[in-house]
Design an enzyme around this catalytic site. Structure first.
Site, mmCIF file in Angstrom:
data_model
loop_
_atom_site.group_PDB
_atom_site.id
_atom_site.type_symbol
_atom_site.label_atom_id
_atom_site.label_comp_id
_atom_site.label_asym_id
_atom_site.label_seq_id
_atom_site.Cartn_x
_atom_site.Cartn_y
_atom_site.Cartn_z
ATOM 1 N N LYS A 64 23.619 58.765 42.767
ATOM 2 C CA LYS A 64 23.379 60.183 43.035
ATOM 3 C C LYS A 64 22.342 60.841 42.389
ATOM 4 O O LYS A 64 21.573 61.672 42.899
ATOM 5 C CB LYS A 64 24.430 60.963 42.586
ATOM 6 C CG LYS A 64 25.791 60.957 43.251
ATOM 7 C CD LYS A 64 25.815 61.658 44.657
ATOM 8 C CE LYS A 64 27.120 61.723 45.667
ATOM 9 N NZ LYS A 64 27.061 62.257 46.920
ATOM 10 N N SER A 89 32.259 68.626 42.630
ATOM 11 C CA SER A 89 33.105 68.598 41.593
ATOM 12 C C SER A 89 32.990 66.988 40.851
ATOM 13 O O SER A 89 33.736 66.656 40.198
ATOM 14 C CB SER A 89 34.680 68.454 42.138
ATOM 15 O OG SER A 89 34.726 67.751 43.261
#
Lengths: 331, 331
Positions: A64, A89
């Protein structure tokens, strides 16, 4: 640090754009190593040589960071001054918080109030400001909108955005550079589809066949491909917490056009693959990160008869180590 | 494959011999990567940059493969024909079995009948012939002697032998080659002392200060250094199963002469260090493999005020993953 003078208009969704993204973020990211294991390769019916791309060793513990870095690189100085925000989250929140911290950019994260403590701790350790919300999509969107209204921060989406997709695609470029021989295929997990769509773009024209891997308990992408239409929701019942999101609007058509097949695997298969990777590769891999290897081990994939080396993207290694290991829990 | 025409007479215990050993085994071993973690480096009072040498990623999951490979390289064709043998309940057995298998050499391993199942499985998977014995030193020696009498196999000792020590020392050479800056110090765990003595030889003349790390529950080396005399036995009560052996006859004087200090750490400190390494480095590290980092984190080491980068050797990653993680068990 590569900061554009003005916000950069989005690049086209092509391999050339992934190459451009890679040039931009190379000084900012870890060049993660690839791993092989003769015993894991020999354990498969096809005996394909496996090359594992260890994005669990990427900054923040997941791929990411690539998309977050490239997204930040495309913002204008004024936008960077006001900061960035997201809702997540999981690994995207940590990645954006870390990428922002390294550039001295403010970061605001909306997290569901049932997020795992280690994820909250990581985002906080990277200096982001956290706003908690009820754990549902409406509350997330509303809370994010109010954070944006208050701060003027730019929203950096976790997967459904051009720059995110291009950033994630850079992992394949490094895998191909490092593999000592041409790959026949590469497989990446699919949740929102940032990594898989980016990988598919990066593979264009290379002759590498691209596969996706999805948990059976969150198989909206595989279903959408069967039905010829993106599913807007996902019934997420899987241990692979990074893959519980529905595939994105931008991501789906890329996958539909360029990905050979999306293989679904059960949680049991994911846990088996994960344990093998811990034991043989000596790498801490999260369930989502083991999903692509689980798919390669599946009957469905093996029956395709792929000849030649296979690249497997280990998407991340962020797991709550205070909890029992999933296979120990099972026994 | 480097096989001498005749058995090679032992080299002197010097840095030059470690370099020669490295040239011999380089084509046979994995060149393991080094890892850094800005958060782990910043977490220490001294803020030294830490370079972790990931020998858990070595073939067989531990540095032991280096010494086993070099020992085999020094045998004559006749000796190789008759095979090799050893007694070990741990990583040396697996390393020798794997090194022998890769050369098509027979391998006989005497294992205590209370050895951990994964270790037994590994030795068996590498094709070695296992003879079980009662779990004590006398039974081990007697059983090994009878295996040797029957097979004519050459005994390859786990640590108390010149070639073993030289082979283990090669890890430091690769660490120094890969580190982007000169190291001020390096630290390795000590059980039998093959790795620590080899590291000390490899560091000669480089200006790198060498430290050892030992579990407080098996601190015969630290005690021997205090008393100026090697202790012949060890009361081994530690989670670090690779470090339960007493330091060897050849190994002790090298350590005595060349190692700056051996730092002892409690099992609690080892477990804390191990958990941090799993979480931040995303590496599966066994307790013995976390002992050197535990020592670097200790007050005793930090008060020495070492300035500059520190190399830390992660000795291995072979842990029984069917058991609860030690910190989970504690909670």
């Amino acid at each position: 640090m590569a900061i554009s003078k003005e916000a950069v208009p989005p690049l086209p969704l092509t391999r050339a754009s992934v190459l451009a993204a890679h040039e931009t973020i190379s000084p900012l990211i870890h060049r993660t190593p690839i791993f092989t294991s003769s015993s894991l390769s020999a354990s498969l019916p096809g005996k394909n040589t496996l090359y594992f791309m260890a994005e669990n060793l990427q900054k923040g513990g997941a791929f990411k960071f690539r998309g977050a870095s490239f997204s930040l690189s495309c913002l204008s100085p004024g936008e960077l001054e006001r900061g960035v925000c997201t809702h997540s989250s999981g690994n995207h929140a940590g990645a954006l918080a870390l990428a922002a911290k390294e550039r001295g950019v403010k970061c605001y994260v909306v997290m569901p109030n049932n997020s795992a403590q280690p994820k909250i701790d990581a985002v906080r350790a990277y200096g982001a400001s956290i706003t908690f919300c009820e754990p549902n999509a409406t509350a997330r969107a509303r809370t994010l909108a109010s954070v944006q209204a208050e701060t003027g921060a730019t929203f950096v989406p976790p997967y459904d955005a051009v720059n995110t997709i291009l950033g994630q695609g850079t992992a394949l470029l490094e895998l191909l550079e490092q593999a000592p021989e041409p790959l026949a295929a590469v497989i990446a997990p699919v949740g929102g589809g940032g990594l898989l769509a980016g990988t598919a773009l990066a593979a264009e024209g290379t002759g590498v066949c691209v596969f996706g891997a999805e948990p059976a308990g969150a198989d909206d992408c595989a279903q959408g491909l069967r039905e010829g239409k993106r599913r807007e929701d996902v019934q997420a019942d899987t241990i692979a917490d990074g893959l519980r999101t529905p595939v994105g609007v931008l991501n789906f058509p890329i996958i539909q056009e360029k990905v050979k097949a999306v293989i679904t695997v059960t949680d049991e298969e994911i846990i088996d693959a994960m344990r093998l990777m811990w034991e043989r590769l000596k790498l801490v891999v999260e369930p989502s990160g083991a999903t692509a290897f689980a798919a390669v081990r599946s009957k469905q994939f093996q029956e395709m008869g792929i000849k030649g080396p296979i690249g497997i993207i280990i998407s991340g290694g962020n797991i709550d180590l205070s909890k029992p290991l999933p296979w120990v829990q099972q026994e």
